[in-house]
Design an enzyme around this catalytic site. Structure first.
Site, PDB file in Angstrom:
ATOM      1  N   ASP A  13       0.821  -1.227   0.000  1.00 21.97           N
ATOM      2  CA  ASP A  13       0.000   0.000   0.000  1.00 21.97           C
ATOM      3  C   ASP A  13       0.845   1.263   0.000  1.00 21.97           C
ATOM      4  O   ASP A  13       0.450   2.290   0.570  1.00 21.97           O
ATOM      5  CB  ASP A  13      -0.971   0.031   1.201  1.00 21.97           C
ATOM      6  CG  ASP A  13      -1.821  -1.213   1.272  1.00 21.97           C
ATOM      7  OD1 ASP A  13      -2.302  -1.636   0.210  1.00 21.97           O
ATOM      8  OD2 ASP A  13      -1.992  -1.769   2.374  1.00 21.97           O
ATOM      9  N   GLY A  15       1.482   2.954  -2.619  1.00 27.03           N
ATOM     10  CA  GLY A  15       1.073   3.806  -3.749  1.00 27.03           C
ATOM     11  C   GLY A  15       1.780   3.403  -5.029  1.00 27.03           C
ATOM     12  O   GLY A  15       2.024   4.237  -5.901  1.00 27.03           O
ATOM     13  N   LYS A  16       2.053   2.100  -5.152  1.00 28.55           N
ATOM     14  CA  LYS A  16       2.779   1.620  -6.343  1.00 28.55           C
ATOM     15  C   LYS A  16       1.967   1.795  -7.620  1.00 28.55           C
ATOM     16  O   LYS A  16       2.517   2.060  -8.675  1.00 28.55           O
ATOM     17  CB  LYS A  16       3.145   0.136  -6.180  1.00 28.55           C
ATOM     18  CG  LYS A  16       4.149  -0.119  -5.069  1.00 28.55           C
ATOM     19  CD  LYS A  16       4.459  -1.580  -4.941  1.00 28.55           C
ATOM     20  CE  LYS A  16       3.324  -2.416  -4.408  1.00 28.55           C
ATOM     21  NZ  LYS A  16       2.907  -2.107  -3.033  1.00 28.55           N
ATOM     22  N   GLY A  40      -4.158  -4.358  -4.387  1.00 27.89           N
ATOM     23  CA  GLY A  40      -5.138  -3.373  -4.855  1.00 27.89           C
ATOM     24  C   GLY A  40      -4.375  -2.147  -5.297  1.00 27.89           C
ATOM     25  O   GLY A  40      -3.818  -1.436  -4.462  1.00 27.89           O
ATOM     26  N   HIS A  41      -4.273  -1.935  -6.589  1.00 29.47           N
ATOM     27  CA  HIS A  41      -3.484  -0.818  -7.112  1.00 29.47           C
ATOM     28  C   HIS A  41      -4.415   0.232  -7.702  1.00 29.47           C
ATOM     29  O   HIS A  41      -5.262  -0.083  -8.533  1.00 29.47           O
ATOM     30  CB  HIS A  41      -2.488  -1.326  -8.163  1.00 29.47           C
ATOM     31  CG  HIS A  41      -1.399  -2.165  -7.567  1.00 29.47           C
ATOM     32  ND1 HIS A  41      -0.469  -2.834  -8.305  1.00 29.47           N
ATOM     33  CD2 HIS A  41      -1.088  -2.431  -6.278  1.00 29.47           C
ATOM     34  CE1 HIS A  41       0.368  -3.481  -7.497  1.00 29.47           C
ATOM     35  NE2 HIS A  41      -0.001  -3.252  -6.264  1.00 29.47           N
ATOM     36  N   GLN A 224       2.311  -5.945  -2.995  1.00 30.98           N
ATOM     37  CA  GLN A 224       2.665  -6.042  -1.574  1.00 30.98           C
ATOM     38  C   GLN A 224       3.992  -5.299  -1.301  1.00 30.98           C
ATOM     39  O   GLN A 224       4.287  -4.344  -1.993  1.00 30.98           O
ATOM     40  CB  GLN A 224       2.732  -7.509  -1.107  1.00 30.98           C
ATOM     41  CG  GLN A 224       1.364  -8.185  -1.020  1.00 30.98           C
ATOM     42  CD  GLN A 224       0.856  -8.736  -2.334  1.00 30.98           C
ATOM     43  OE1 GLN A 224       1.575  -9.370  -3.073  1.00 30.98           O
ATOM     44  NE2 GLN A 224      -0.400  -8.508  -2.651  1.00 30.98           N
TER      45      GLN A 224
END
Ligand code: IMP
Length: 430
Positions: A13, A15-16, A40-41, A224
């Protein structure tokens, strides 16, 4: 050496998604190599706000081919739903999207097992995303997994699948007292997937190799983060794959010689979802303030993320494992308006100061953060695109983090939109 890895440097998480979308401007391939739809991107651009769990975040750049590597575990229903969802929004990306024939399939019984094993763990529950990720990787290691290529000939798969389902049902019923899954339903699903997923299945490793050999830019999209790595993370409170640099090579079948830049994505503070040690966690009003300002709620599960100060001990360990040549700092704007900001520079463990990140979870639980106070800034960094215009306290904060992690911060994200970014130095194609 045209491969560029973009890796989560903390507990995921970071912010990739946004960073991949920004960097994919200069990419020919964007490739996922690990994890599954536990990720979740989020991408925010002029077309809208998009959340991806499986589709690589390069799809909005029309020159990109987007691939899912052998190291990913793929739930075909989620993948096909994402493809259809994008099509309905006017973005048909089907002809630029491929799935490795070697990628393992998340079967319906993996999701069932994820829920049952978590329940059985009781107070030791990991807090998984419940997407069947761990059981799918467990079957892969046990050599009882189903791969994408198997779906291309379901009749040949049938006898092996029957064996696997029979065995799994014994575990579901005898060990967990659960409801057995239906072989007929599962086989019907496989037939449907064969038809609908089939056109996406391809020899991805060979295609990526050909692009690399031709000197074209391949962006390796991490999911991840290093501290959730199965081997190097805070085991057992980790995911079941290797989101670290070795995982990128294994999960796409490429060798390290191709990789010219390893880009670690760090958030300006820390978050973690699920259980496990988190030395800098803030359980007070400051934590609540950051969570609400940053909307730190999971893209995949909606769970409130745990929030804490930047942990340089963990960050240095992540740098040790991944060898970052470049760093990205995200969500700097979230810290706008704080009087002071803390950075954890060491731990106190059993009365002793240490800068080592312990390998054992019990020791990490006992670590207390040693915090360094930094002055906050009053004028906003939100939306900034020019490093020289940042408030001097924000510059000092960025420079201190850079010094602590030991690698240059080349990109700074100052908001969710694609344009809200400071490019200090180009990191792709250099
Ligand atoms: P699993 O990957 O669903 O098995 O979950 C294992 C652990 O990793 C849990 O603590 C999850 O919350 C965490 N996790 C998995 N994927 C992500 C992610 O994309 N971001 C943050 N945490 C994650």
């Amino acid at each position: 050496m045209p491969a560029y890895a973009v890796l989560g440097a903390q507990w995921g998480d970071e912010g990739k998604g946004k960073i991949i979308d920004v960097l994919a401007r200069d990419a020919d391939i964007v490739a996922r190599f690990s994890g599954g739809n536990n990720a979740g991107h989020t991408v925010v651009n002029d077309e809208g706000v998009f959340s991806f769990h499986l589709i690589p975040c390069g799809v909005f750049w029309p020159q990109t081919l987007n691939v899912i590597g052998n190291g990913v575990v793929l739930d075909p229903d989620v993948f096909l739903e994402e493809v259809d969802g994008l099509k309905e929004q006017g973005h048909d990306v089907s002809d630029r999207l491929l799935v490795s024939e070697r990628a393992h399939i998340v079967m319906p019984y993996h999701v069932v097992l994820d829920e049952l094993t978590e329940k059985a763990r009781g107070s030791d529950a990991i807090g998984t995303t419940g997407k069947g990720i761990g059981p799918t990787y467990a079957d892969k290691a046990a050599r009882t997994g189903i791969r994408a290529a198997d779906l291309l000939d379901v009749e040949a798969l049938l006898p092996r699948l029957e064996n696997i389902v029979n065995h799994t049902n014994k575990i579901i019923t005898a060990v967990y007292d659960g409801t057995p899954v239906s072989m007929t339903d599962i086989f019907d699903k496989c037939r449907d997937w064969s038809e609908r997923l089939g056109p996406f299945i391809a020899p991805v490793e060979r295609i990526v190799y050909e692009y690399l050999e031709a000197g074209r830019n391949v962006l390796l999209e991490g999911a991840q983060g290093a501290l959730l790595d199965l081997d190097h993370g805070t085991y057992p409170f980790v995911t079941s794959s290797n989101p670290t640099i070795g995982g990128a090579c294994v999960g796409l079948g490429i060798h390290p010689n191709y990789i010219s830049n390893i880009i670690g994505v760090f958030k300006a503070y820390s978050t973690r979802v699920g259980s496990g040690p988190f030395p800098t966690e803030l359980t007070d009003e400051t934590g609540e303030r950051i969570r609400n300002l940053a909307q730190e709620f999971g893209v995949t599960t909606g769970r409130a993320r745990r929030v804490g100060w930047f942990d340089a001990v963990a960050a240095k360990f992540s740098t040790q494992v991944n060898g970052y040549t470049s760093a990205v700092l995200t969500r700097l704007d979230v810290l706008d308006g704080f009087d002071s900001i803390m950075v954890c520079t060491a731990y106190e463990l059993d009365g002793e100061r240490t800068e080592e990140f312990p390998g054992g979870v019990a020791a990490l639980e006992r670590c207390k953060p040693i915090l360094e106070e930094m002055k906050g800034w009053t004028s906003p960094t939100a939306g900034a695109t020019d490093f020289s215009k940042l408030p001097k306290e924000a510059v000092a904060y960025v420079q201190r983090i850079q010094e602590l992690i030991g690698c240059p911060i080349d990109v700074i994200s100052t908001g969710p939109h694609r344009d809200e970014v400071i490019r200090v130095r180009e990191v792709i194609g250099v």
